[in-house]
Write a protein that holds these residues in place. Structure first.
Motif, PDB file in Angstrom:
ATOM      1  N   ARG A  25       5.411  15.721   1.459  1.00 58.41           N
ATOM      2  CA  ARG A  25       4.736  16.873   2.062  1.00 58.41           C
ATOM      3  C   ARG A  25       4.251  17.864   1.020  1.00 58.41           C
ATOM      4  O   ARG A  25       3.347  18.641   1.268  1.00 58.41           O
ATOM      5  CB  ARG A  25       5.690  17.610   3.013  1.00 58.41           C
ATOM      6  CG  ARG A  25       6.080  16.781   4.190  1.00 58.41           C
ATOM      7  CD  ARG A  25       7.113  17.501   5.052  1.00 58.41           C
ATOM      8  NE  ARG A  25       7.568  16.596   6.094  1.00 58.41           N
ATOM      9  CZ  ARG A  25       6.911  16.411   7.236  1.00 58.41           C
ATOM     10  NH1 ARG A  25       5.825  17.107   7.492  1.00 58.41           N
ATOM     11  NH2 ARG A  25       7.346  15.554   8.122  1.00 58.41           N
ATOM     12  N   THR A  26       4.903  17.857  -0.125  1.00 58.53           N
ATOM     13  CA  THR A  26       4.638  18.929  -1.069  1.00 58.53           C
ATOM     14  C   THR A  26       3.489  18.622  -2.019  1.00 58.53           C
ATOM     15  O   THR A  26       2.876  19.525  -2.554  1.00 58.53           O
ATOM     16  CB  THR A  26       5.911  19.244  -1.875  1.00 58.53           C
ATOM     17  OG1 THR A  26       6.429  18.018  -2.390  1.00 58.53           O
ATOM     18  CG2 THR A  26       6.951  19.893  -0.987  1.00 58.53           C
ATOM     19  N   SER A  27       3.211  17.342  -2.254  1.00 57.50           N
ATOM     20  CA  SER A  27       2.109  17.041  -3.157  1.00 57.50           C
ATOM     21  C   SER A  27       1.560  15.661  -2.840  1.00 57.50           C
ATOM     22  O   SER A  27       2.197  14.882  -2.136  1.00 57.50           O
ATOM     23  CB  SER A  27       2.602  17.066  -4.607  1.00 57.50           C
ATOM     24  OG  SER A  27       3.591  16.079  -4.771  1.00 57.50           O
ATOM     25  N   GLU A  28       0.389  15.390  -3.342  1.00 59.78           N
ATOM     26  CA  GLU A  28      -0.153  14.045  -3.129  1.00 59.78           C
ATOM     27  C   GLU A  28       0.721  13.061  -3.902  1.00 59.78           C
ATOM     28  O   GLU A  28       1.196  13.356  -4.994  1.00 59.78           O
ATOM     29  CB  GLU A  28      -1.607  13.975  -3.583  1.00 59.78           C
ATOM     30  CG  GLU A  28      -1.811  14.370  -5.027  1.00 59.78           C
ATOM     31  CD  GLU A  28      -3.278  14.400  -5.425  1.00 59.78           C
ATOM     32  OE1 GLU A  28      -4.103  13.806  -4.713  1.00 59.78           O
ATOM     33  OE2 GLU A  28      -3.591  15.015  -6.449  1.00 59.78           O
ATOM     34  N   SER A  29       0.917  11.884  -3.322  1.00 59.80           N
ATOM     35  CA  SER A  29       1.864  10.949  -3.933  1.00 59.80           C
ATOM     36  C   SER A  29       1.276   9.551  -3.997  1.00 59.80           C
ATOM     37  O   SER A  29       0.372   9.191  -3.243  1.00 59.80           O
ATOM     38  CB  SER A  29       3.153  10.884  -3.111  1.00 59.80           C
ATOM     39  OG  SER A  29       3.583  12.164  -2.769  1.00 59.80           O
ATOM     40  N   PHE A  30       1.828   8.794  -4.877  1.00 59.66           N
ATOM     41  CA  PHE A  30       1.461   7.387  -5.037  1.00 59.66           C
ATOM     42  C   PHE A  30       2.773   6.622  -5.110  1.00 59.66           C
ATOM     43  O   PHE A  30       3.570   6.860  -6.011  1.00 59.66           O
ATOM     44  CB  PHE A  30       0.646   7.224  -6.318  1.00 59.66           C
ATOM     45  CG  PHE A  30      -0.105   5.931  -6.402  1.00 59.66           C
ATOM     46  CD1 PHE A  30      -1.038   5.591  -5.430  1.00 59.66           C
ATOM     47  CD2 PHE A  30       0.094   5.068  -7.460  1.00 59.66           C
ATOM     48  CE1 PHE A  30      -1.754   4.403  -5.512  1.00 59.66           C
ATOM     49  CE2 PHE A  30      -0.618   3.870  -7.545  1.00 59.66           C
ATOM     50  CZ  PHE A  30      -1.545   3.542  -6.577  1.00 59.66           C
ATOM     51  N   SER A  31       3.022   5.783  -4.129  1.00 64.88           N
ATOM     52  CA  SER A  31       4.348   5.173  -4.046  1.00 64.88           C
ATOM     53  C   SER A  31       4.230   3.689  -3.731  1.00 64.88           C
ATOM     54  O   SER A  31       3.390   3.282  -2.923  1.00 64.88           O
ATOM     55  CB  SER A  31       5.148   5.873  -2.936  1.00 64.88           C
ATOM     56  OG  SER A  31       6.283   5.122  -2.613  1.00 64.88           O
ATOM     57  N   PRO A  32       5.082   2.859  -4.333  1.00 66.16           N
ATOM     58  CA  PRO A  32       5.104   1.459  -3.909  1.00 66.16           C
ATOM     59  C   PRO A  32       5.724   1.355  -2.518  1.00 66.16           C
ATOM     60  O   PRO A  32       6.722   2.017  -2.237  1.00 66.16           O
ATOM     61  CB  PRO A  32       5.983   0.772  -4.962  1.00 66.16           C
ATOM     62  CG  PRO A  32       6.784   1.862  -5.587  1.00 66.16           C
ATOM     63  CD  PRO A  32       6.019   3.138  -5.432  1.00 66.16           C
ATOM     64  N   VAL A  33       5.111   0.600  -1.658  1.00 64.44           N
ATOM     65  CA  VAL A  33       5.675   0.317  -0.341  1.00 64.44           C
ATOM     66  C   VAL A  33       5.444  -1.147  -0.010  1.00 64.44           C
ATOM     67  O   VAL A  33       4.486  -1.749  -0.482  1.00 64.44           O
ATOM     68  CB  VAL A  33       5.039   1.166   0.792  1.00 64.44           C
ATOM     69  CG1 VAL A  33       5.359   2.630   0.650  1.00 64.44           C
ATOM     70  CG2 VAL A  33       3.549   0.933   0.877  1.00 64.44           C
ATOM     71  N   CYS A  34       6.338  -1.668   0.798  1.00 64.04           N
ATOM     72  CA  CYS A  34       6.183  -3.050   1.236  1.00 64.04           C
ATOM     73  C   CYS A  34       5.978  -3.026   2.744  1.00 64.04           C
ATOM     74  O   CYS A  34       6.627  -2.273   3.446  1.00 64.04           O
ATOM     75  CB  CYS A  34       7.445  -3.834   0.870  1.00 64.04           C
ATOM     76  SG  CYS A  34       7.589  -5.418   1.689  1.00 64.04           S
ATOM     77  N   LEU A  35       5.037  -3.807   3.231  1.00 60.11           N
ATOM     78  CA  LEU A  35       4.853  -3.947   4.674  1.00 60.11           C
ATOM     79  C   LEU A  35       5.456  -5.284   5.088  1.00 60.11           C
ATOM     80  O   LEU A  35       4.869  -6.337   4.849  1.00 60.11           O
ATOM     81  CB  LEU A  35       3.365  -3.902   5.035  1.00 60.11           C
ATOM     82  CG  LEU A  35       2.622  -2.613   4.664  1.00 60.11           C
ATOM     83  CD1 LEU A  35       1.163  -2.696   5.092  1.00 60.11           C
ATOM     84  CD2 LEU A  35       3.289  -1.407   5.306  1.00 60.11           C
ATOM     85  N   PRO A  36       6.642  -5.250   5.689  1.00 59.46           N
ATOM     86  CA  PRO A  36       7.382  -6.497   5.928  1.00 59.46           C
ATOM     87  C   PRO A  36       6.630  -7.522   6.761  1.00 59.46           C
ATOM     88  O   PRO A  36       6.769  -8.714   6.535  1.00 59.46           O
ATOM     89  CB  PRO A  36       8.642  -6.032   6.657  1.00 59.46           C
ATOM     90  CG  PRO A  36       8.701  -4.565   6.531  1.00 59.46           C
ATOM     91  CD  PRO A  36       7.361  -4.061   6.153  1.00 59.46           C
ATOM     92  N   ARG A  37       5.811  -7.069   7.735  1.00 58.40           N
ATOM     93  CA  ARG A  37       5.106  -8.034   8.568  1.00 58.40           C
ATOM     94  C   ARG A  37       3.858  -8.547   7.874  1.00 58.40           C
ATOM     95  O   ARG A  37       3.308  -9.577   8.250  1.00 58.40           O
ATOM     96  CB  ARG A  37       4.703  -7.399   9.904  1.00 58.40           C
ATOM     97  CG  ARG A  37       5.876  -6.991  10.753  1.00 58.40           C
ATOM     98  CD  ARG A  37       6.512  -8.215  11.376  1.00 58.40           C
ATOM     99  NE  ARG A  37       7.328  -7.837  12.513  1.00 58.40           N
ATOM    100  CZ  ARG A  37       7.387  -8.549  13.633  1.00 58.40           C
ATOM    101  NH1 ARG A  37       6.718  -9.662  13.746  1.00 58.40           N
ATOM    102  NH2 ARG A  37       8.149  -8.151  14.616  1.00 58.40           N
ATOM    103  N   TYR A  38       3.390  -7.825   6.910  1.00 61.85           N
ATOM    104  CA  TYR A  38       2.194  -8.238   6.173  1.00 61.85           C
ATOM    105  C   TYR A  38       2.585  -9.175   5.043  1.00 61.85           C
ATOM    106  O   TYR A  38       2.042 -10.271   4.907  1.00 61.85           O
ATOM    107  CB  TYR A  38       1.466  -7.005   5.631  1.00 61.85           C
ATOM    108  CG  TYR A  38       0.225  -7.331   4.841  1.00 61.85           C
ATOM    109  CD1 TYR A  38      -0.903  -7.822   5.482  1.00 61.85           C
ATOM    110  CD2 TYR A  38       0.189  -7.162   3.458  1.00 61.85           C
ATOM    111  CE1 TYR A  38      -2.042  -8.137   4.758  1.00 61.85           C
ATOM    112  CE2 TYR A  38      -0.948  -7.477   2.736  1.00 61.85           C
ATOM    113  CZ  TYR A  38      -2.055  -7.969   3.381  1.00 61.85           C
ATOM    114  OH  TYR A  38      -3.178  -8.283   2.666  1.00 61.85           O
ATOM    115  N   ASN A  39       3.511  -8.732   4.238  1.00 59.31           N
ATOM    116  CA  ASN A  39       4.061  -9.586   3.185  1.00 59.31           C
ATOM    117  C   ASN A  39       5.388  -9.002   2.717  1.00 59.31           C
ATOM    118  O   ASN A  39       5.407  -8.009   1.999  1.00 59.31           O
ATOM    119  CB  ASN A  39       3.081  -9.673   2.012  1.00 59.31           C
ATOM    120  CG  ASN A  39       3.563 -10.635   0.948  1.00 59.31           C
ATOM    121  OD1 ASN A  39       4.769 -10.923   0.859  1.00 59.31           O
ATOM    122  ND2 ASN A  39       2.657 -11.138   0.148  1.00 59.31           N
TER     123      ASN A  39
END
Lengths: 545, 206
Positions: free
Chosen positions: A316-330
């Motif tokens: 919420r406090t700043s723009e972010s860039f984060s690794p995420v995994c989408l379990p149903r996608y891959n």
């Protein structure tokens, strides 16, 4: 949308009709089953589905282990837990772990109505909803011993019933998940919740953790999950207020067609420049969403991603860039998410496969923001938040003339039907209190606002639990699937109607007239058809699967 | 999930039935001893927080049943152990001779990555009985066996009197900690969309 009509004669012949005696605290008793060709096995549903299903195993060691005294604090417990329950996302619910000081020796810990545990297959604790993981190491070991004992016999344990407690197990490779619940939710619902918790873990870590366990069974996963408590507790909290957790569909913020189109158009622009998914969200609701060619986003992934973003304060406090995994996608690999909040409620998520894309996505965001401001999308979003969605009081009568819009109150009518409806002083016509409509084709649902009869969080949570139970029984593999169900108990009349195109769940005043309730359901369906441009995201190719 | 890094160590206690495994654990964790023998069924689990060199960690102690009929539980129980404690009764030659079987059984079932250096600790219990007069396994003999198995640390204890129990477990904790120190590499992948055979593991379930 189906043109089929839901009428009483049809219901009489084919539905499951249930009337439960007004008796508080008792299990709903199924008194009568009206059944014909549409119900495959007209056997009494009183076996409540899961009892005979899925191979429930009872282990003696387990039942003695879960000998939980169930008197004393129970009542005050319920009140306490309900206090922190329902709210629309971030409203008064404070995220984070509670009762950190408890362990399995604490009476208060034993009285908790719903526990969730994650542990490794060597019995090392990874997460517990309540209490300190390390203090629960012995308990965690016991859970592993039970699972492994059954596994040793070439079998797998799914469910143990101990008094009014259900212990549900889910094994995902080296990760074990366990729920211990006295909430009387169906087995399938609890198992679905464990699946989501596992999915949330994958969002944070991907399935690559399995490799660590393969190389070293002693592997301790807790450091990798450091600081993620709030993500899990917020997901668990959503099991009691967010229908997406059992409907496996997502919901949109109601907006005029033009506004949503404007948002969609600018997202489409940037999706053509190497962005895999672009989503504009308001809390847990979708404003618009675009996917690159052939890439599709599963509603469960959206739920987990939104929960991940909303429960992590730092986004919420700043723009972010984060690794995420989408379990149903891959489930095996990371994507990268650029996340930016435009205001307290509205945020943008741009997903890419390129770990160097931050500055490109930042540029995209600036372009998007300019368009959103210029076309007043953000102010429309705030207005929609204030207005809310579909109010049962606004349900238009049938027949109606001309297209209707949300928020357009119906002028008083002198029709006889209208007169009858006036008997109910709260809610919509015929005592309609609430409904959920799920479009199967769109993978989307719409849930009405709560009428004043279901105003407290406790009542809302109870209604969601009732819907959840209804959903499970409609989709039960043993006794279902069913097409219609009419059910009356001391709290409501619940009506469910499932067709190829949609599912409708509606709650009425417990004294509601059955024929009128059925008529009202038809009106709800017609209403939804009339306003579908505003409540659904239409023509979004990523979802047509 | 604590943000401060804490370590959890899984400790398995093995040995013939009646040598005092449960008593040792009770003395260590609860500072209690009971003369009454109560056979362990399957396994008991206890947790103890330990401070060692300014670090706090948790011992998850698996007190297993000594009876042979429970040995089929092996794989399930031994998986992921950080240390294995072998207990015998200094007044019973049989329980000492069986240490070898227990050790080998453990190594086969747990299948640790480096069996040569897997941390064991041997405890000779019940040294208090009869003032030591009924003792049949000499300390020398026990130490010789430990030395032959890669210098396993050896302690003589009385769970009843609380002699040496704390010291033995300190050593167990230290050794378990040493074996847990290896750094784990967690290397997640990134999706490569350009790759044509990009896998969609769960696929279209709807």
């Amino acid at each position: 949308m189906s043109s089929s009509q839901f009428d009483e004669s049809v219901v009489r012949e084919t539905d499951v009709e249930v009337e439960a005696p007004v008796e508080s605290g008792s299990d709903v008793a199924w008194e009568r089953t009206g059944s014909e060709h549409e119900i495959d096995q007209p056997s009494s549903p009183s076996s409540s589905g899961y009892a005979g299903e899925g191979g429930s195993t009872s282990a003696t060691s387990a039942s003695s282990l879960i000998e939980i005294q169930r008197d004393e604090i129970e009542e005050q417990m319920r009140i306490h837990i309900d206090e922190i329950s329902i709210s629309d996302s971030n409203a008064s619910w404070i995220p984070g772990k509670r009762h950190q000081d408890e362990d399995d020796a604490s009476i208060s810990w034993r009285k908790r109505k719903k526990h969730f545990f994650i542990l490794s297959n060597s019995g090392k604790p990874i997460y517990s909803r309540y209490g300190d993981e390390h203090k629960l190491a012995g308990f965690s070991a016991t859970l592993q011993a039970i699972i492994s004992f059954v596994e040793n016999g070439g079998d797998s344990v799914k469910l143990v019933r101990a008094g009014k407690h259900q212990v549900v197990f889910l094994v995902k490779g080296p990760i074990y998940l366990v729920c211990i619940s006295s909430t009387e939710e169906p087995y399938e619902s609890l198992k679905g919740q464990l699946e989501l918790i596992y999915g949330q873990m994958l969002v944070i870590l991907t399935r690559s953790v399995n490799k660590c366990f393969e190389k070293n069974p002693k592997f301790d996963m807790t450091p990798l999950l450091g600081g993620t408590d709030t993500i899990f507790s917020s997901l668990i909290h959503s099991f009691s207020w967010n229908p997406a957790t059992f409907l496996h569909a997502y919901t949109c913020l109601p907006l005029s067609y033009a506004t949503r189109q404007a948002a969609g158009a600018v997202l489409q622009d940037i999706a053509d420049s190497g962005v895999l998914f672009a989503t504009l969200m308001c809390r847990h609701k979708v404003i618009s969403l675009v996917g690159a060619q052939k890439a599709s986003l599963h509603p469960d992934d959206m739920l987990l991603l939104a929960n991940f973003v909303m429960s992590s304060e730092s986004f919420r406090t700043s723009e972010s860039f984060s690794p995420v995994c989408l379990p149903r996608y891959n489930p095996s690999a990371f994507l990268y998410a650029y996340i930016h909040y435009f205001d307290a409620d509205t945020y943008l998520m741009l997903l890419t496969t390129n770990s160097d894309a931050f500055y490109h996505l930042k540029d995209c965001r600036i372009r998007i923001e300019m368009v959103l401001l210029k076309s007043n999308v953000l102010s429309e979003v705030q207005r929609s938040l204030l207005d809310g969605g579909m109010h049962v009081e606004d349900l238009p009568p049938i027949p109606h003339s001309g297209p209707s819009h949300l928020g357009q109150h119906i002028p008083p009518s002198d029709s006889p039907e209208r007169f009858k409806e006036a008997n109910h002083d709260t809610g919509g016509p015929a005592g309609l209190w609430h409904f959920i409509y799920r479009s199967i084709y769109l993978d989307q649902y719409v849930s009405s606002e709560f009428s004043s009869s279901i105003s407290t969080r406790q009542q809302q949570k109870r209604l969601y639990r009732a819907y959840q139970k209804l959903f499970a029984s409609m989709h039960d593999k043993g006794i279902g699937p069913h097409k219609t169900q009419f059910r009356r108990d001391e709290n409501y009349v619940l009506l469910c109607w499932v067709t190829q195109d949609f599912e409708l769940y509606a709650a009425f005043d417990p004294l509601a007239d059955k024929a009128l309730a059925i008529k009202t359901c038809n009106r709800v369906c017609q209403w939804i058809k009339d306003v579908e441009n505003e409540i659904f995201l239409l023509g979004a190719s990523p979802f047509s699967w | 999930m604590p943000s401060r890094r804490r370590t959890l160590l899984k400790v398995i206690i093995l040995g013939d039935s009646g040598v005092g495994k449960t008593s040792l654990m009770n003395q260590y964790v609860n500072k209690k001893f009971s003369n009454q023998y109560k056979a362990t069924i399957g396994a008991d689990f206890l947790t103890k927080e330990v401070q060692f060199e300014d670090r706090l960690f948790t011992l998850q102690i698996w007190d297993t049943a000594g009876q042979e009929r429970f040995q089929s539980l092996g794989v399930a129980f031994y998986r992921g152990a950080d240390c294995c404690v072998l207990v015998y009764d200094v007044n019973s030659m049989k329980s000492f001779e069986n240490l070898n079987n227990w050790r080998e059984e453990f190594l086969i079932q747990a299948n640790p990555s480096d069996p040569e250096n897997f941390p064991f600790v041997v405890i000779g219990n019940k040294i208090d009985i009869d003032g030591g007069n009924s003792r049949v396994v000499s300390e020398k003999k026990a130490r010789a066996w430990c030395a032959s198995k890669g210098n396993i640390p050896y302690y003589e204890t009385s769970a009843k009197e609380g002699i040496n129990v704390e010291e033995a477990f300190q050593c167990i904790a230290k050794n378990a900690l040493k074996s847990g120190e290896e750094e784990e590499l967690y290397l997640p992948d990134t999706i490569d969309v350009g790759n044509s055979n990009q896998q969609r593991a769960t696929g279209c379930e709807c």
